[in-house]
Design an enzyme around this catalytic site. Structure first.
Site, PDB file in Angstrom:
ATOM      1  CG  LEU A 230       4.252  -0.809  -8.668  1.00 38.15           C
ATOM      2  CD1 LEU A 230       5.199  -1.873  -8.128  1.00 38.15           C
ATOM      3  CD2 LEU A 230       3.018  -1.460  -9.301  1.00 38.15           C
TER       4      LEU A 230
ATOM      5  CD  GLU B 125      -2.540   1.739   0.382  1.00 35.97           C
ATOM      6  OE1 GLU B 125      -2.518   2.962   0.089  1.00 35.97           O
ATOM      7  OE2 GLU B 125      -3.231   0.905  -0.234  1.00 35.97           O
ATOM      8  CD  GLN B 126      -0.437   5.402  -3.796  1.00 33.43           C
ATOM      9  OE1 GLN B 126       0.424   5.342  -4.666  1.00 33.43           O
ATOM     10  NE2 GLN B 126      -1.556   6.080  -3.950  1.00 33.43           N
TER      11      GLN B 126
ATOM     12  CG  ASP C 192     -12.809   2.081  -8.879  1.00 25.01           C
ATOM     13  OD1 ASP C 192     -13.808   1.516  -9.366  1.00 25.01           O
ATOM     14  OD2 ASP C 192     -12.898   3.001  -8.032  1.00 25.01           O
TER      15      ASP C 192
ATOM     16  CG  HIS D  95     -24.986   3.245  -0.346  1.00 25.07           C
ATOM     17  ND1 HIS D  95     -26.332   3.377  -0.139  1.00 25.07           N
ATOM     18  CD2 HIS D  95     -24.511   4.492  -0.552  1.00 25.07           C
ATOM     19  CE1 HIS D  95     -26.667   4.650  -0.235  1.00 25.07           C
ATOM     20  NE2 HIS D  95     -25.577   5.341  -0.475  1.00 25.07           N
TER      21      HIS D  95
ATOM     22  CE1 TYR E 251     -24.173   6.482   3.507  1.00 25.41           C
ATOM     23  CE2 TYR E 251     -24.946   7.552   1.499  1.00 25.41           C
ATOM     24  CZ  TYR E 251     -23.935   6.938   2.222  1.00 25.41           C
ATOM     25  OH  TYR E 251     -22.696   6.793   1.662  1.00 25.41           O
TER      26      TYR E 251
END
Length: 373
Positions: free
Chosen positions: A121, A28-29, A283, A41, A204
């Site tokens: 990376l 993880e960067q 994504d 949600h 919400y």
């Protein structure tokens, strides 16, 4: 195996594979695990995966469990559609929760020594037998498989397919969360989406006590000039965009002490999801607009199905696992991506069973089609 990105999809994959006996490291960067954006949600399709991971009950204890989705006209306030969240029909409840608390639960399933932070990376060297990853701190690591779970601006995607900037959609979203006691004179449903010409707002609660209100307000903006995904929002600008709306909606927006503004970006569907020993998910593979609240869900579903494929195929048969993963997930992700782009989800009477009824833990794994089939 190396998973690049400790987001929701990558962490889901890592948790399932660690439980299945795989040697996995997540890179993880960021210097610390955190989650921006406040609200999320979790549809029934996601909750089924989280139950399989063993955190369903704990997640339920910190989430709000809405009884329905309500769509309203942003000008008149008229109700356009109400969808009852039928947990029995969909196979699980619908939840809304603080994204950071959810992410914390999920990352807690991966041993701390399997998550390497501050690892941005910068390069991949694929020799065919193994892959060497290079990070901006000068360190290197080797892996037999690399999973790109590093989001919209995926470095793995760029190294796999070449540099291509995401496309600004012409819309931005203002996001804010605040204590519910600041909102006076408005009776909120658990989840409400207000629809107007070229604009929309979803509102919400983030917790079972209904103590925190969260909203996302989407408005047009011709260009995005910032060099990052979000900037501090201008409250006066936000209020002006909705000044002609129903008084309840105006009060909801004006109760927020501050807001952030996020650019909305997208990419066209990819020609391939994997190459050699590298595979993409979430994504990094199929980014989508947020209008269905299913972006994170697709990453989590991807992680679950990819884990199943890797566990089901013979050790070392990464190409077979990748092909099965893509065959199982491509049509599903593409359909959700297209529907998200339309921005009409649950505006009028509609049956969402095809989305909420999906079960990534038990869906049959597809047999890849032969070339030309």
């Amino acid at each position: 195996m190396a998973v690049v990105g400790a987001g929701l999809g990558g962490t889901t994959l890592a948790a399932l594979l660690v439980a299945g006996g795989f040697d996995v490291t997540v890179y993880e960067q960021a210097p610390a695990l955190s989650a921006l954006g406040a609200g999320i949600h979790l549809g029934p399709n996601v909750v089924k995966v989280l139950r399989a991971l063993g955190i369903g009950d704990e997640l339920l204890s910190i989430s709000n469990v809405p009884d329905a989705w309500v769509s309203r006209d942003s000008i008149t306030g008229d109700r356009l559609f109400r969808l009852e969240f039928d947990a029995a029909r969909y196979g699980a409840p619908y939840l809304t929760v603080h994204r950071g608390r959810f992410h914390e639960l999920l990352t807690g399933l991966v041993p701390k020594d399997r998550i390497a932070l501050n690892k941005r990376l910068v390069g991949i060297d694929d020799s065919g037998e193994a892959i060497e990853l290079a990070f901006d701190d000068g360190s290197r690591a080797c892996a037999d498989i690399v999973v790109g779970a590093d989001g919209l601006n995926s470095k793995v995607r760029e190294l796999l397919l070449g540099e291509e900037r995401p496309v600004f959609t012409g819309n931005v979203s203002y996001r804010a969360d605040y204590p519910a006691h600041l909102l006076v004179g408005v009776e909120l449903d658990d989840v409400t989406k207000w629809w107007g010409p070229g604009r929309s707002v979803i509102v919400y609660f983030l917790d079972w006590r209904r103590e925190t209100v969260y909203f996302v307000a989407d408005v047009p903006q011709p260009v995005w000039t910032a060099d990052r995904s979000f900037v501090p929002g201008d409250l006066e600008e936000l209020h002006a965009a909705f000044e002609d709306c129903h008084p309840d909606l105006v009060k909801i927006l004006k109760a927020a002490p501050e807001t952030s503004k996020w650019g909305m970006f997208e990419r066209e569907p990819l020609p391939l999801w994997s190459r050699s020993r590298i595979v993409l998910l979430g994504d990094a593979c199929h980014p989508m607009r947020p209008h269905m609240g299913q972006g994170a869900a697709m990453a989590i579903e991807d992680g679950a199905v990819l884990a199943r494929c890797l566990l089901a195929n013979e050790p070392g048969d990464h190409s077979g696992a990748f092909a099965q993963y893509e065959a199982t997930r491509r049509d599903r992700a593409s359909a959700v991506q297209a529907e998200s782009k339309r921005n009409r989800w649950l505006k009028a009477e509609y049956d969402p069973l095809w989305v909420y009824g999906y079960d990534a833990i038990n869906v049959p794994l597809e047999v890849p089609r032969a070339n030309g089939a």
